[in-house]
Design a protein around this motif. Structure first.
Motif, PDB file in Angstrom:
ATOM      1  N   TYR A 155      37.654  38.701  40.475  1.00  0.00           N
ATOM      2  CA  TYR A 155      37.546  39.187  39.204  1.00  0.00           C
ATOM      3  C   TYR A 155      36.296  39.229  38.354  1.00  0.00           C
ATOM      4  O   TYR A 155      35.484  39.887  37.759  1.00  0.00           O
ATOM      5  CB  TYR A 155      38.741  38.790  38.476  1.00  0.00           C
ATOM      6  CG  TYR A 155      38.698  38.862  36.713  1.00  0.00           C
ATOM      7  CD1 TYR A 155      38.743  39.955  36.093  1.00  0.00           C
ATOM      8  CD2 TYR A 155      38.298  37.707  35.931  1.00  0.00           C
ATOM      9  CE1 TYR A 155      38.725  40.358  34.557  1.00  0.00           C
ATOM     10  CE2 TYR A 155      38.004  38.021  34.566  1.00  0.00           C
ATOM     11  CZ  TYR A 155      38.298  39.252  33.951  1.00  0.00           C
ATOM     12  OH  TYR A 155      38.145  39.206  32.497  1.00  0.00           O
ATOM     13  N   ARG A 158      33.109  41.019  40.049  1.00  0.00           N
ATOM     14  CA  ARG A 158      33.045  42.468  39.669  1.00  0.00           C
ATOM     15  C   ARG A 158      32.477  42.648  38.269  1.00  0.00           C
ATOM     16  O   ARG A 158      32.070  43.781  37.925  1.00  0.00           O
ATOM     17  CB  ARG A 158      34.271  42.958  39.786  1.00  0.00           C
ATOM     18  CG  ARG A 158      34.750  43.407  41.142  1.00  0.00           C
ATOM     19  CD  ARG A 158      36.187  43.563  41.490  1.00  0.00           C
ATOM     20  NE  ARG A 158      36.250  45.130  41.218  1.00  0.00           N
ATOM     21  CZ  ARG A 158      37.779  45.739  41.366  1.00  0.00           C
ATOM     22  NH1 ARG A 158      38.717  44.745  41.920  1.00  0.00           N
ATOM     23  NH2 ARG A 158      37.772  46.834  41.340  1.00  0.00           N
ATOM     24  N   ARG A 159      32.135  41.502  37.467  1.00  0.00           N
ATOM     25  CA  ARG A 159      31.607  41.699  36.021  1.00  0.00           C
ATOM     26  C   ARG A 159      30.367  40.814  35.926  1.00  0.00           C
ATOM     27  O   ARG A 159      30.081  40.648  34.743  1.00  0.00           O
ATOM     28  CB  ARG A 159      32.924  41.332  35.186  1.00  0.00           C
ATOM     29  CG  ARG A 159      34.018  42.455  34.957  1.00  0.00           C
ATOM     30  CD  ARG A 159      35.285  41.665  34.626  1.00  0.00           C
ATOM     31  NE  ARG A 159      36.093  42.636  34.664  1.00  0.00           N
ATOM     32  CZ  ARG A 159      37.099  42.940  35.699  1.00  0.00           C
ATOM     33  NH1 ARG A 159      36.794  42.448  36.944  1.00  0.00           N
ATOM     34  NH2 ARG A 159      38.096  43.893  35.914  1.00  0.00           N
ATOM     35  N   ASP A 206      43.386  46.346  39.132  1.00  0.00           N
ATOM     36  CA  ASP A 206      42.977  47.705  38.966  1.00  0.00           C
ATOM     37  C   ASP A 206      43.974  48.541  38.261  1.00  0.00           C
ATOM     38  O   ASP A 206      43.468  49.823  37.961  1.00  0.00           O
ATOM     39  CB  ASP A 206      42.609  48.325  40.411  1.00  0.00           C
ATOM     40  CG  ASP A 206      41.560  47.614  41.045  1.00  0.00           C
ATOM     41  OD1 ASP A 206      40.538  47.224  40.519  1.00  0.00           O
ATOM     42  OD2 ASP A 206      41.377  47.863  42.463  1.00  0.00           O
TER      43      ASP A 206
END
Ligand code: 13P
Ligand code: SF4
Length: 304
Positions: A155, A158-159, A206
């Motif tokens: 998580y 992806r950021r 998602d």
């Protein structure tokens, strides 16, 4: 809200011992209702660090009480039962982390607070589900090792622009939630907003409109103009979500979203803990000092 006889007894014992009761959002409803502070891991750590109370009764799991003992060595931290562990925290030991670090010289370790004191002591900085991205971005190196939760690491990866290496640990409760279960719940409640905890798998995240910690979910539900919500985390949180928002509807996407360790503590256990001063959680100084550094570095990272 009117307290039951046992809840009144808990409050009397807390007064007598000059104690406070901290409860995690997954605790049984009757414990959440009698607590002085209810929160996620980050909020509970911060409350433990700041309270003037002499006794902290921690209704959560072992690593949470241990974090309070790391922050407040002079206070009495009581865990009402000894058999409240965490599946995820047990996926890595201090020795295993030490060995992995030896393979990755110069790579800082960001450790999720859902870990033992021995693992925190081997870490550069801790994080919670509420601040993982800010913690990773606060570090200078471009490669970072996150332990023990694979899903929180994916998580975060992806950021952030940093390269995230991770340990293959997980929470069996959150990791067990499937995308198919969420999609079935979404089909049954098409108006509902899906809130998910970052410990869920990437394919579940998602599907989420909102990804946040347990306290983030409580805050979102309070402020949202939406009326229906699917809650992708342990279902103990439904108690306070429903109490605080009687006009809103909350659904759990799976009957398996139950953490057995979070459900063991009873009001009788809390009364006995205060009466008999048990089970006191302490951390040996040689572990506590480096673990404290990692927790304090986390608490110093500004929140967005
Ligand atoms: P929070 O920090 O979001 O409350 O999560 C703690 C936890 O144990 C999640 O499984
Ligand atoms: Fe640990 Fe998962 Fe239970 Fe949270 S829900 S305490 S991560 S086993």
């Amino acid at each position: 809200m009117e307290f039951t006889g046992q809840q009144k007894e808990v409050r009397r014992w807390l007064e007598r011992r000059r104690g406070i009761l901290l409860a995690h959002n997954y605790q049984p409803g009757e414990i959440q209702d009698v607590a002085d502070f209810l929160g996620d891991s980050l909020a509970l750590s911060m409350t433990a660090a700041q309270t003037p109370a002499e006794v902290i009764v921690f209704c959560g799991v072992h690593f949470m009480a241990e974090t309070a003992a790391i922050l407040c060595p002079d206070k009495t931290v009581l865990l009402p039962r000894e058999d409240v562990g965490c599946y995820m925290a047990a996926t890595i030991t201090g020795e295993q982390l030490k060995a992995r670090k030896a393979e990755l010289p110069g790579v800082p370790v960001v450790t999720y607070v859902n870990s033992t004191a021995a693992v925190k002591a081997e870490s550069d900085i801790c994080c919670t589900s509420a601040n993982a991205i800010q913690v990773v971005n606060s570090l200078a190196p471009s490669r970072i090792l996150m332990v023990p939760d694979r899903n929180l690491a994916l998580y975060t990866a992806r950021r952030t622009s940093k390269e995230i290496l991770y340990w293959e640990g997980c929470c069996n409760v959150h990791d067990g939630l499937s995308a198919a279960e969420v999609q079935a719940c979404q089909a049954a409640h098409p108006q509902a907003v899906f809130l998910a905890h970052p410990e869920c798998r990437p394919e579940v995240l998602d599907l989420a409109q909102v990804i946040c910690s347990t306290s983030g979910m409580l805050q979102y539900a309070r402020q949202s103009s939406g009326r229906e919500f699917i809650i992708g985390t342990e279902m103990g949180i439904l108690h306070t979500l429903r109490t605080e928002n009687p006009a809103k509807l909350f659904y759990s996407p799976s009957p398996r979203l139950v953490c057995p360790d979070m459900k063991r503590i009873t009001l009788s256990d809390v009364i006995n803990a205060l009466k008999d001063n048990r089970h006191r959680i302490t951390v040996p100084e040689e572990v506590r000092r480096p673990a404290l550094l990692a927790v304090e570095r986390m608490l110093a990272v500004p929140r967005d």
